[in-house]
Design an enzyme around this catalytic site. Sequence first.
Site, PDB file in Angstrom:
ATOM      1  N   HIS A 259      -2.619   2.394  -5.853  1.00  0.00           N
ATOM      2  CA  HIS A 259      -3.333   1.160  -5.528  1.00  0.00           C
ATOM      3  C   HIS A 259      -3.559   0.304  -6.770  1.00  0.00           C
ATOM      4  O   HIS A 259      -3.719  -0.926  -6.652  1.00  0.00           O
ATOM      5  CB  HIS A 259      -4.672   1.479  -4.855  1.00  0.00           C
ATOM      6  CG  HIS A 259      -5.045   0.484  -3.807  1.00  0.00           C
ATOM      7  ND1 HIS A 259      -4.392   0.391  -2.590  1.00  0.00           N
ATOM      8  CD2 HIS A 259      -5.976  -0.506  -3.789  1.00  0.00           C
ATOM      9  CE1 HIS A 259      -4.921  -0.580  -1.877  1.00  0.00           C
ATOM     10  NE2 HIS A 259      -5.872  -1.148  -2.577  1.00  0.00           N
TER      11      HIS A 259
ATOM     12  N   ARG B 172       0.869  -1.175   0.000  1.00  0.00           N
ATOM     13  CA  ARG B 172       0.000   0.000   0.000  1.00  0.00           C
ATOM     14  C   ARG B 172       0.904   1.223   0.000  1.00  0.00           C
ATOM     15  O   ARG B 172       2.012   1.194   0.548  1.00  0.00           O
ATOM     16  CB  ARG B 172      -0.899   0.015   1.237  1.00  0.00           C
ATOM     17  CG  ARG B 172      -1.826  -1.190   1.358  1.00  0.00           C
ATOM     18  CD  ARG B 172      -2.621  -1.126   2.650  1.00  0.00           C
ATOM     19  NE  ARG B 172      -3.544  -2.256   2.790  1.00  0.00           N
ATOM     20  CZ  ARG B 172      -3.254  -3.388   3.421  1.00  0.00           C
ATOM     21  NH1 ARG B 172      -2.051  -3.541   3.981  1.00  0.00           N
ATOM     22  NH2 ARG B 172      -4.141  -4.360   3.511  1.00  0.00           N
TER      23      ARG B 172
END
Length: 312
Positions: free
Chosen positions: A257, A157
């Site tokens: 992402h 992430r």
Amino acid sequence: MEIKEAILRFLEYCELDRNLSLKTVRMYGYYLNFFQKWLFLSHKVEDFVVEKIDDNIVRKFRLFLSHEYKNPYKGVLKRQTQNYFLVALRSFLRYLVRQRISSLSPEMIELGKSRDRNIKFLLTEELKRLFAVVDPTDEIGLRDRTILEVLFSTGLRVSELVALNREQANVQSGEFGVIGKGGKARVVFLSKHAKEWLSLYMAKRSDPYRALFIRYSGPKGKEGLTDERLRLSVRSIERMIDKYRKKAGILFRIGPHILRHSYATDLLEHGADLRSVQEMLGHKNISTTQIYTHVTNLRLKEIHEKFHSGNK
């Protein structure tokens, strides 16, 4: 107990007893204070005792989220976003039960069924174009290419990436540990390409700063800023990726992402099983990993074509 005091105690409990991240605590605070504000306005009061919260109040709140409220920036709330409010409220009610405060049972709140998510990811050719448009001849370009390679190699992430320090990134072993959502630890792995680019980038660094990825514009440390202030931010990486997306001729908007989605897709397409991908992504539940149905469904089609008697 009045709701203002109850919410404050709940947030303290989340931080101190449950050891949730400050980001999670802030989000709980946002959703519950939103509910509290709606409660005061709808009942025309300045406070409200939690013992009076019932299923009728929750239903009216759900109707408000679904039909009346519009986010000033994003408009009507998606069903998944509405569920975030309900999850926070349910956790709050569970806390009240633990404190032996009589209120609505958390089991009375059912989450609305969400539609299957449509996952965006980059095809192999699009990934190659994105990486190729980065000019690595200067320190900024070398840093940016390394970031793209590390994101695609590890599935990190972006918040996990910016938190990395130089001593964490073990180029020799090609693996290192990170602490993800909910304090969950996992190991991530560097591909051959990612190790090569990370080695080049770290060899180029002559500064003393701890952060693995630093910014090269704006005020510098000698101007009174701390070491941490030179750490590259999440927003900076989002802007960087959008810049290269445009240069690469990728028409739809992408962010960090999408590289995580592309990482998971790449693993599954090349034979990794869903459980292994779940571990590498740091997903708590396998149901979260099952959003990658665009890959698993293709695998099912191949199995059908290979083994069904009607295809012989």
